[in-house]
Structures are given as C-alpha cells and as structure tokens.
Scaffold this motif. Structure first.
Motif, mmCIF file in Angstrom:
data_model
loop_
_atom_site.group_PDB
_atom_site.id
_atom_site.type_symbol
_atom_site.label_atom_id
_atom_site.label_comp_id
_atom_site.label_asym_id
_atom_site.label_seq_id
_atom_site.Cartn_x
_atom_site.Cartn_y
_atom_site.Cartn_z
ATOM 1 N N SER A 74 2.629 63.166 55.246
ATOM 2 C CA SER A 74 2.667 63.449 53.799
ATOM 3 C C SER A 74 1.262 63.683 53.252
ATOM 4 O O SER A 74 0.741 62.890 52.453
ATOM 5 C CB SER A 74 3.326 62.287 53.061
ATOM 6 O OG SER A 74 4.614 62.040 53.545
ATOM 7 N N TYR A 236 -2.543 55.162 57.155
ATOM 8 C CA TYR A 236 -1.697 56.258 56.666
ATOM 9 C C TYR A 236 -1.299 57.230 57.777
ATOM 10 O O TYR A 236 -0.247 57.832 57.716
ATOM 11 C CB TYR A 236 -2.412 56.992 55.526
ATOM 12 C CG TYR A 236 -1.492 57.805 54.639
ATOM 13 C CD1 TYR A 236 -0.578 57.185 53.800
ATOM 14 C CD2 TYR A 236 -1.539 59.192 54.631
ATOM 15 C CE1 TYR A 236 0.263 57.916 52.972
ATOM 16 C CE2 TYR A 236 -0.701 59.935 53.802
ATOM 17 C CZ TYR A 236 0.197 59.292 52.977
ATOM 18 O OH TYR A 236 1.024 60.031 52.163
ATOM 19 N N THR A 258 5.872 56.044 50.978
ATOM 20 C CA THR A 258 6.863 56.767 50.186
ATOM 21 C C THR A 258 6.710 58.259 50.426
ATOM 22 O O THR A 258 5.736 58.870 49.985
ATOM 23 C CB THR A 258 6.689 56.438 48.688
ATOM 24 O OG1 THR A 258 6.841 55.030 48.519
ATOM 25 C CG2 THR A 258 7.719 57.172 47.845
ATOM 26 N N CYS A 260 7.688 62.302 50.111
ATOM 27 C CA CYS A 260 8.008 63.119 48.949
ATOM 28 C C CYS A 260 9.224 63.975 49.263
ATOM 29 O O CYS A 260 9.132 64.959 50.000
ATOM 30 C CB CYS A 260 6.821 64.002 48.584
ATOM 31 S SG CYS A 260 7.229 65.125 47.241
ATOM 32 N N SER B 74 -4.078 63.819 47.364
ATOM 33 C CA SER B 74 -2.877 64.521 47.825
ATOM 34 C C SER B 74 -2.165 63.732 48.920
ATOM 35 O O SER B 74 -2.116 64.147 50.083
ATOM 36 C CB SER B 74 -3.253 65.901 48.357
ATOM 37 O OG SER B 74 -3.930 66.645 47.376
ATOM 38 N N ALA B 75 -1.619 62.591 48.558
ATOM 39 C CA ALA B 75 -0.901 61.726 49.500
ATOM 40 C C ALA B 75 -0.230 60.637 48.667
ATOM 41 O O ALA B 75 -0.526 60.494 47.483
ATOM 42 C CB ALA B 75 -1.870 61.107 50.511
ATOM 43 N N SER B 76 0.649 59.861 49.280
ATOM 44 C CA SER B 76 1.401 58.886 48.500
ATOM 45 C C SER B 76 0.590 57.625 48.218
ATOM 46 O O SER B 76 -0.536 57.468 48.680
ATOM 47 C CB SER B 76 2.711 58.555 49.201
ATOM 48 O OG SER B 76 2.508 57.561 50.166
ATOM 49 N N HIS B 78 0.132 54.583 49.183
ATOM 50 C CA HIS B 78 -0.639 53.870 50.193
ATOM 51 C C HIS B 78 -2.046 54.450 50.349
ATOM 52 O O HIS B 78 -2.988 53.757 50.722
ATOM 53 C CB HIS B 78 0.063 53.938 51.552
ATOM 54 C CG HIS B 78 1.079 52.863 51.744
ATOM 55 N ND1 HIS B 78 2.365 52.980 51.290
ATOM 56 C CD2 HIS B 78 0.997 51.644 52.340
ATOM 57 C CE1 HIS B 78 3.041 51.872 51.608
ATOM 58 N NE2 HIS B 78 2.226 51.054 52.251
ATOM 59 N N GLU B 82 -5.750 52.687 50.567
ATOM 60 C CA GLU B 82 -6.657 52.956 51.684
ATOM 61 C C GLU B 82 -7.963 53.581 51.196
ATOM 62 O O GLU B 82 -9.035 53.329 51.755
ATOM 63 C CB GLU B 82 -5.954 53.854 52.711
ATOM 64 C CG GLU B 82 -6.597 53.790 54.073
ATOM 65 C CD GLU B 82 -5.592 53.852 55.222
ATOM 66 O OE1 GLU B 82 -4.529 54.464 55.055
ATOM 67 O OE2 GLU B 82 -5.888 53.274 56.292
ATOM 68 N N TRP B 103 2.172 43.624 49.024
ATOM 69 C CA TRP B 103 1.030 44.521 48.824
ATOM 70 C C TRP B 103 -0.297 43.874 49.157
ATOM 71 O O TRP B 103 -1.215 44.537 49.659
ATOM 72 C CB TRP B 103 1.084 45.155 47.424
ATOM 73 C CG TRP B 103 2.382 45.886 47.301
ATOM 74 C CD1 TRP B 103 3.451 45.540 46.523
ATOM 75 C CD2 TRP B 103 2.805 46.998 48.111
ATOM 76 N NE1 TRP B 103 4.511 46.378 46.776
ATOM 77 C CE2 TRP B 103 4.151 47.283 47.742
ATOM 78 C CE3 TRP B 103 2.202 47.770 49.092
ATOM 79 C CZ2 TRP B 103 4.873 48.327 48.329
ATOM 80 C CZ3 TRP B 103 2.926 48.805 49.670
ATOM 81 C CH2 TRP B 103 4.241 49.066 49.292
ATOM 82 N N ARG B 106 -0.433 44.101 52.942
ATOM 83 C CA ARG B 106 -0.758 45.466 53.348
ATOM 84 C C ARG B 106 -2.248 45.754 53.133
ATOM 85 O O ARG B 106 -2.921 46.331 53.981
ATOM 86 C CB ARG B 106 0.122 46.430 52.526
ATOM 87 C CG ARG B 106 0.090 47.882 52.859
ATOM 88 C CD ARG B 106 0.530 48.272 54.230
ATOM 89 N NE ARG B 106 1.732 47.710 54.781
ATOM 90 C CZ ARG B 106 2.967 48.201 54.649
ATOM 91 N NH1 ARG B 106 3.182 49.284 53.969
ATOM 92 N NH2 ARG B 106 3.990 47.629 55.232
ATOM 93 N N PRO B 210 7.139 61.876 43.879
ATOM 94 C CA PRO B 210 6.154 61.234 44.761
ATOM 95 C C PRO B 210 5.303 62.274 45.482
ATOM 96 O O PRO B 210 5.618 63.456 45.479
ATOM 97 C CB PRO B 210 7.017 60.455 45.751
ATOM 98 C CG PRO B 210 8.364 61.086 45.699
ATOM 99 C CD PRO B 210 8.504 61.662 44.334
ATOM 100 N N GLY B 211 4.214 61.811 46.101
ATOM 101 C CA GLY B 211 3.375 62.718 46.891
ATOM 102 C C GLY B 211 1.921 62.731 46.450
ATOM 103 O O GLY B 211 1.068 63.232 47.173
#
Lengths: 389, 389
Positions: A74, A236, A258, A260, B74-76, B78, B82, B103, B106, B210-211
């Motif tokens: 993702s 990730y 999560t 998309c 450009s990612a979810s 997480h 990170e 969380w 994580r 999402p995304g």
C-alpha cells in the motif's frame, strides 16, 4: 480556535482532464475510475480478502510466476524498491547495482541506507548491460543480490533479462528486477527467467491509479527473508508479516495495516481488463502504440536518444533536445493541448524529452492527438528559441 | 505463456454497500467517492500541487497548527507511526512509550527496529496516564521522545493531552502523539499543547478513503531531524526530502515519489467538507453520535469496558463480551444487516466489541439503524450461546 477555517478549501474542486503521456502515471479507463468510486470496504471484510486473492492471481499472470509470496504494497513504486532492499539485505551484505540512469542511483541510495555494501556496475546513459559484463561483476564481486531495471524510464532504455537469472544463480546471487515501467507492455517471464524478486508500479502499462506497488518473491528469495539473522528494519514492508495479511503462507490473515479498498478495487479492475484482453494482446497494443509514435516523431524530425532500436523501451520514448526550447515545448503541449510530456529526469534533465505510451493511452486515437499536439508545440518552441537568439 | 489468464478475474466486480462501524475505515460521503473518480493527475502537475497546498492548509486547520513541515504520506496510518520513529530516533536514543493497548505495543516494536532504546510506561487496559505518572518517567528516564496515543482504539480509551507537552519540554523531551482515531472528532490543539509531532489516518473521523497518513512536525522536531548525525533509514518517509515535494521548506518541489492524485483529491474534499461545516461543529456531531450510541447500548444492556466516562474515546465505544457469543453477534450484524462491528484487537481480542462512530457515519439515522441491527444481533447471539450451553 487559533487556526481559522482555510478559505482556500471553500472553493469548488476542479480537476482538468489531461492526457498523461509522460513516464507515468497514465490515464486510467473510465471503468477503473468508476470502480474506485464504489463504497469503501473494511480491510478485514471477506469481500476485500476475495478481491486481494483475485489481485494475487492477476499479478501472477502479468508476472508469469507461481510464487506464493506475491502481493501489493500500500504505497507507490519506490516502496517496491525499498521492500527489496530492506527484506533481502542485512547490514554488510554486498549488493551489485546496475546503474544506467536514475533508478540504479536511487536503488544504490536505498541499499546504502540499510547498511549494505554497494557495488555499482555502470553503463552509458542510453545503453544497457550485456551478460558478459554482468558475469564479470558476479565473478569478481560475489554479491548477494543483483539489482537491475528492465525499463529505465529516465533514459528510455530497455534491458533484456533472459539469461541473467541463471547466471546469477550460478554465482549464488539473487536477482532483483524493477519492472515498474515495463511489465504489461513488454514480455516478462519471471519464473522462466529465474528472477527472484520483481516489483512494479500499477499506474503505467497496467492501467491502475497510482498508490500501490505489486511485488513477488521467488521461493529462493523467500527463504533468504526467513533465514535473516537481523530483523527487517521497516515494519510497513516486512514481508514476513505483510505476506500473512495477503494469505501468502497459510490461511491466517492477521491485521498488518489498513489497506485501501478503493485502490485495490481499481487494481483488480485493471488486471481484469488485461485478463479479458489477454496479456499477449495487451503487450501487442503497446508495441503498436510505440511504432505509431516512433513514425510520427521521425516525421516531425525528432532524434531518438537511444540510437540502437533494440535497446529502446517501448513504453517511454526519449528524444534529444536540440533545435527547440524543451521547457516551452512541454509548456505549450500542456497549456494549449492538455498533453503531459516529461522532460528528462535526474542525469538526463534538460537533455531529453520523454513520451510515454502506457495502458489506457496505448491506442491510435490518443497517440494521433498527441502527435498533432507535439507538432504544434515543436513549432512554437522552435520559434521561441529562434526569437531568443 | 506458462501462466494462463485467471478465470477468477473474468467474473464481474461486485462491491456491497456496508455500514462500517468498526474502528475504521468508516464510510465516506458520496461527494468524496465522486471526487476520487475524477481523471488522474500527474504527480508533477500544477493542479495537483495546488491540491497538495490546499490539503496542507486543511491539515493545519484540523491539527490547529502553524507548522511548516505538514504533509500527507502516501501510505496508511502505520506509516505515520513509522515516520515518527525513523525520523526522530537515532540508534541508541531512548524513547518512552506509553502502553495501554495495541498501539503502544506496535510503536515499541517499530522503535526497536530502528535500534532505539525502548522504555515502556504501562497503564491498565481501559485506563490512561496522569501527568504525575508521566513526569515520574521523564525525570527518572530522561528520554529523547515520548510517544502517546490520544485515542487508543484497541480499548476505546481517550488520553487527555493538555500539559504533557510543556512537561516534556521542561525535561528536554519531544512529544509525539498518535491522533489516528481521534482528530476531527475530539479537541486537538497541536500548537497550544506544545506537541512536536502528530499523525493521523484519514479514513476515520476525517471522512476520507484509507491510503494516506497526515503528519505534522513542530519546528523543534524539524530541527532534530535536520541535526541528525546518522541518515534516516527509510527513503520513503525521509522528511528531509518528502518535505521538499510538499513544498515545506522552500519553493522547489523535486520528485520524491509518485503521489496518488485520486487519494489526494479525496482527502482534499473530505477536508473541504469539515471546513464548510466548521471544525467545532464536526467535533460536536461526533459527540452527539457517541451520546446517542451510548444511550442505545445502555438500553440494550451492554456494559462499557471503560468504566470512567471521562476516559472514554468517543469515536470507538468498547463494550464487554459477557452473556453473548461475540463472534455470532459480529457475524449476524454483518451478514443480516450489512453492519461492520469490530471485535477486540491484540490484547483485547475476544474480550470486547468495538463500535465506531466516525466521519460520514456520525449521524443519527445511521446510528439508529446500527442500534436496531445490534439489538437483533445481540438477541441472536444470546440465543446461540444459551443453545450451546
């Protein structure tokens, strides 16, 4: 409230309809755009798992592989490159990187960040690598991994891959290939060519919106990941756990991140379109698009940056900047004709123009329109340059 | 061809319309879905740069900050976590992590991957942290960074943030806050509360697909990034270069990665909707949604996992699994009513159910429908449990 509501967000959204003929993204078909506007699905919904399974089958088809560890990350194409480096390399490992444009440079930077020992094998811009050159480096350097790009978009160069895999394996080296701008448009036989990891953006010849990267690891590469002695730095793109969410190892699908659904649905539809057309026909359509573009560019008097036609990447045709002002050409194509043409990138900036023929745009009507726009823009930019002199 | 065209991709795409009332993603409004189906833009198009500028203003508004280094990754979600760890920590740095649910666990895992020295400050599941507890750890451990979660979705716990920032700064510590499931729904005053970095998923109270992850760094945090002595491991979320693409430092916008225009346009529209409504009203709508849900759940006889109402996260309400079979309840809500309810996550798996009220779904009609579905599913799952005994 300290920060007031931004006035700029009160204006209505306006999205022009451009013809994206740079090095990607390309336009996507109305069918894909319609699909991504369907209701959002939860990342743990059975229906989305089903779509992910279908995407896996689609990736296996376009990559021509049976690899279990096949999935979509993702994030955009750079993530694929970074996933290769962070999963396969441990600190101190030697990686051989074929550098004949920006992507080899970028891969070297990333491998260095993960504390690998980077050896660069270079070729001239506009050229590629022979099996003999590669064998020399494998023999003298004994790297753990060779990284090479099938379609070098910064120069428009195509790299033949047949024979490299078996050569690498003879020297106990893994083979990683960037097929971001090539897969779907040119032949790519992952298993037959013994490639250990390949990744691609989906916004080029595959016809999906940007935002996802597809990637596949051979059993040999998967074994290397599972036998690491140091942890993978990046959560990730840690394939040990991301591969579980994609059901690559067994039948558990724990939550990793999560996903998309909109982008996954878009990718599913773009892979369905290729499936319905047939991969061979999809490739053929790109070949014909390239031929039409080439003929048109020749007629307009453009000079090709990659002299040897066998080394040309058909998805990105590069032409030399000479008797015209390239910035004016790009500006005129965009502002007057809504056509995006790319300038050079990295080492080729200012030296070439790049015209992409990918996915939905690989059709005779679009290419014809673009050639007409280029004719006008070329005239304009020649006049501009002459006036400046 | 070795791998034939997959038959599974020849079936038509079918996307059900679910009501996503888990811990996110939530449904997004038809206006946002319509926006993401507009034509794709190139990542270097002026029109997309304009949309990115508008998004930045929108993030500054919902975060209530004037930070220059504010952008979307450009990612979810997480990736936000990170990005915090990989940008702010160098090998050997001490990080204090507040753990009262998944969380914190994580975040500890990620910080460890980047070779930080991780100190955990724990609280009971269902509880949060006091300023006194935090000060004790700051005093005795002298960490470089404190990580804490405003909305702990795995338990449904809310963490008040006022006072933590100034406390951290008194001890020369940076403050990182996860506002993934809270921002937009509860008060969050990044600058006034002296928070150094905050990030959020956009698929929850903000109402986007999402995304993407939005993130903002204070000048103090930015200085730490630019004064690092070791390189940032991950290219993809290296804020020194990603911040350039987002025009955070000066007026150059070099290519860092291919952004996804569809997702950016969707985020732009969701931020525009909040701007038009007004942030205070948007928060109020979530508060009212929570109250309605709470009243309905009480009437159905559910017991709240977070006893002390002042500690409850209004976007994710957690109830105790007791006289019903939770899997049957979730299954019945989904299969019969198209309503997604979440089970526990990580340490709370099997112990609680989680019902989300976020973004587009924070309206009385949807909540009423969901309460009716829950009533039926609860009856069904009670009968099921009794029959099993």
């Amino acid at each position: 409230m300290d920060i007031p509501a931004p006035e700029i967000l009160k204006k209505p959204l306006e999205i022009p309809n451009k013809i994206l003929m740079g090095a990607g993204p390309a336009n996507v078909s109305p069918r894909v755009l319609h699909a991504i506007s369907k209701p959002i699905l939860g990342h743990m919904n059975q229906e989305l798992f089903q779509i992910m399974d279908e995407i896996k089958e689609g990736i296996k088809y376009v990559f021509q592989t049976r690899n279990d560890l096949t999935l979509a990350i993702s994030a955009s194409g750079h993530a694929g490159m970074e996933a290769v480096m962070s999963n396969l390399l441990e600190p101190g490992d030697k990686v051989l990187i074929a550098v004949n444009g920006l992507w080899g440079v970028r891969a070297s930077d990333m491998a260095g960040r993960y504390d690998a020992q980077v050896v660069k094998m270079t070729a001239n811009m506009g050229s590629n690598f022979t099996l003999r050159e590669i064998e020399y480096y494998l023999q003298t350097e004994s790297p753990k991994l060779l990284f090479i790009v099938q379609g070098e978009t910064s120069t428009g160069v195509y790299q033949p891959l047949e024979g490299i895999g078996s050569l690498c394996h003879r020297y106990n080296c893994l083979l990683a290939v960037d097929v971001v701008a090539s897969v779907g448009a040119v032949e790519f036989l992952m298993d037959r060519w013994e490639i250990d990891v390949a990744y691609a953006g989906v916004q080029k010849a595959l016809g999906a919106p940007p935002g996802l990267t597809i990637i596949s690891f051979s059993p040999r590469a998967q074994k290397v990941i599972f036998e690491r002695t140091t942890p993978i730095k990046v959560y990730y793109w840690d394939m040990k756990i991301l591969g579980q969410q994609w059901n690559c190892y067994n039948n558990v699908r724990p939550y990793h991140h999560t996903t998309c659904s909109a982008l996954l649905v878009g990718l599913r539809e773009s892979l369905a379109i290729i499936t319905e057309a047939g991969l061979k026909n999809w490739q053929q359509k790109h070949k014909e698009g390239y031929k039409q573009l080439k003929k048109g560019l020749e007629k307009l008097g453009f000079e090709f940056f990659v002299d040897d036609e066998s080394k040309r990447l058909i998805t990105v045709t590069s032409v030399v900047v000479k008797d015209f002002d390239w910035k004016e050409l790009v500006k005129c194509a965009m502002n007057k004709h809504n056509v995006e043409i790319a300038g050079g990138l990295g080492p080729t900036a200012g030296k070439i123009l790049r015209i992409g023929v990918m996915g939905y745009n690989a059709n005779p009507y679009t290419i014809d329109y673009v050639l007409n726009a280029l004719k006008d823009a070329l005239n304009h930019s020649r006049t501009y340059k002459t006036a400046k002199l």
